[in-house]
Design an enzyme around this catalytic site. Structure first.
Site, short mmCIF file in Angstrom:
data_model
loop_
_atom_site.label_atom_id
_atom_site.label_comp_id
_atom_site.label_asym_id
_atom_site.label_seq_id
_atom_site.Cartn_x
_atom_site.Cartn_y
_atom_site.Cartn_z
CB SER A 13 -0.89 0.00 1.24
OG SER A 13 -0.11 0.31 2.37
CE LYS A 14 -2.45 6.76 -1.89
NZ LYS A 14 -3.47 7.67 -1.45
NE ARG A 15 0.65 0.37 6.07
CZ ARG A 15 1.40 -0.71 6.31
NH1 ARG A 15 2.52 -0.60 6.94
NH2 ARG A 15 0.99 -1.89 5.90
#
Ligand code: GLU
Length: 469
Positions: A238-240
């Site tokens: 994910s963006k994380r």
């Protein structure tokens, strides 16, 4: 029968690497089999779909070079057809109107949860012919009560699901709009998709879709559900985890070929081979070799692959992409400075990304404001101005601005002044580049050209004089 695959993104965000990997595998499967690849934009969720996202998907596909033989098709243009199919299912008894209210369904759900049962629709409206005035019903698919659906998944193997595990899914909402499982089935059928390659987040939908296809008398496609991609900490990517958007990789200086090469290895392998040209990928790829287990995204490895491509691809190809990065830096190489092909040849060993390469090449085009403080401190000493002046006088006499002749002068000057080569070349480098790092000095000077070199040397001489006064 000829193979036809599709990539069917929902335009609710950018094209992320997981989607790109799905698109790539689907594209490869089509190419490998001399088949067709279709792009279908699944934009029926009017609230969440945006034009910006459609554009981002198209841009990502183009940048990656994943060309499609048909499309882009838009599901919002197929509403009439979905209505027709819903009506057909109703007419033939494979679907029915359901008037259950949200409140009723909530109560049912709570009861089932309290009894530790799987929450599912109980089929209350299955057999009623009664029409409730003033209520807009949903339409549910009548899932067969008996039997088992076997999904022969090319990646996961056979998966059996008993029909009694599947409840009667909604295929049209109360406003008449079709739901995902219906639209996918209709389009896959109408477009003659033979192979559905998609993320395994859809695997639970597949038995339902198979039932609808069967009810419509359609031929079943083959299915390949791809394992998910994890971040380096084992959680779903994910963006994380940093960049996940394909275009962000462009912005960060990756070549599309390198990203594709990286993506093809996420869940697929061919022995120990790491680097594949596009043609090799097409030749060697086989859906049957896709791993069942999820694979982890590894940015270090992507960076390594990118560097390999930067070092080994045709300079013209890299130059084309580098040009985009130069334009981001307000540098139009058409109008002045060395050709980007020459820049690529000079800089590729030391550049892991095109951002590195672009940043390290600005001084060939634009004058720099300041010297790198550390480099100036180290290399601009009292007396460095004399070294530069001596070089300047020799350089000025050159009839032709040639790397080899320039190099000779640097060597002869070191000799004459009894200095080490670095003690001559480094002040010169800082004088003309502003930093202590550049390609070899002959290449640097040749690329920079006579005029910029001489002007910058003169400027450095004055700077050193002033500093040491
Ligand atoms: N539109 C779905 C998604 O973006 C994919 C549908 C499919 O591949 O069947 O997740």
């Amino acid at each position: 029968m000829s193979i036809k695959t599709r990539f069917a993104p929902s335009p609710t965000g950018y094209l992320h690497v997981g989607g790109a990997r799905t698109a790539l595998f689907s594209w490869l499967h089509a190419k490998k089999n001399n088949g067709q690849f279709v792009l279908r934009i699944e934009d029926t969720d009017l609230e969440r779909s945006t034009q910006a996202s459609v554009d981002a998907i198209l841009e990502g596909m183009e940048w990656l070079g994943l060309d499609y033989d048909e499309g882009p098709f838009y599901q919002t243009q197929h509403f009439d057809r979905y209505k027709e199919i819903i009506q057909k299912l109703l007419d033939q008894g494979d679907a029915y109107y359901c008037y259950c209210s949200k409140e009723e369904l909530d109560v049912l759900r709570e009861q089932q949860m309290a009894n530790k049962e799987k929450p599912r629709y109980n089929g209350k409206c299955r057999h009623t012919k009664e029409i409730k005035e003033g209520v807009n019903p949903v339409v549910r698919f009548r899932t067969p009560e008996e039997g088992v659906v076997t999904l022969h998944d090319v990646v996961k193997g056979d998966i059996d699901v008993a029909n009694k595990e599947l409840d009667d899914l909604i295929i049209a909402r109360s406003d008449g709009s079709p739901t995902y499982n219906l639209t996918v089935v209709v389009d896959d059928m109408d477009m003659g998709i033979t192979d559905v390659v998609r993320g395994d987040d859809h695997v639970n939908n597949t038995p339902r879709q198979i039932n609808i296809l069967k009810a419509l008398g359609a031929e079943l496609p083959r299915y390949a559900h791809l394992p998910m991609i994890l971040g380096d900490d084992g959680a779903r990517l994910s963006k994380r985890h940093g960049a996940v958007s394909v275009m962000q990789y462009r912005d960060e200086g990756y070549l599309p070929e390198a990203l594709l090469n990286y993506l093809v290895r996420l869940g697929w392998s061919h022995g120990d081979q790491e680097l594949f040209t596009r043609d090799e990928m097409i030749k060697l790829f086989d859906l049957a070799d896709v791993n069942v287990a999820a694979s982890a995204f590894n940015t270090e490895k992507l960076l390594w692959i990118n560097h390999q491509y930067i070092m080994n691809s045709e300079p013209e190809l890299i130059a084309k992409h580098l040009n985009w990065h130069m334009l981001q830096r307000d540098i139009n190489v058409e109008t002045e400075g060395p050709s980007l092909v020459d820049i690529v040849k000079a800089q590729r060993e030391r550049s892991k990304t095109l951002v590195d390469m672009a940043d390290a090449s600005i001084y060939f085009y634009k004058d720099f404001e300041d010297y790198d403080a550390k480099a100036a401190k180290k290399n601009f000493k009292a007396g460095s101005d004399d070294v530069l002046a001596s070089l300047l006088s020799e350089f000025s006499k050159l009839a032709e601005w040639q790397g080899s002749a320039l190099h000779e002068i640097v060597l002869a000057t070191a000799d004459k002044l009894e200095l080490k080569l670095g003690e001559v070349a480094q002040p010169l480098r800082v004088a003309v580049c502003g930093t202590g790092m550049s390609p070899s000095i002959d290449v640097t000077l040749q690329l920079l050209g006579r005029e910029k070199t001489l002007v910058r040397m003169q400027r450095a001489i004055e700077y050193i004089k002033e500093k040491n006064n």
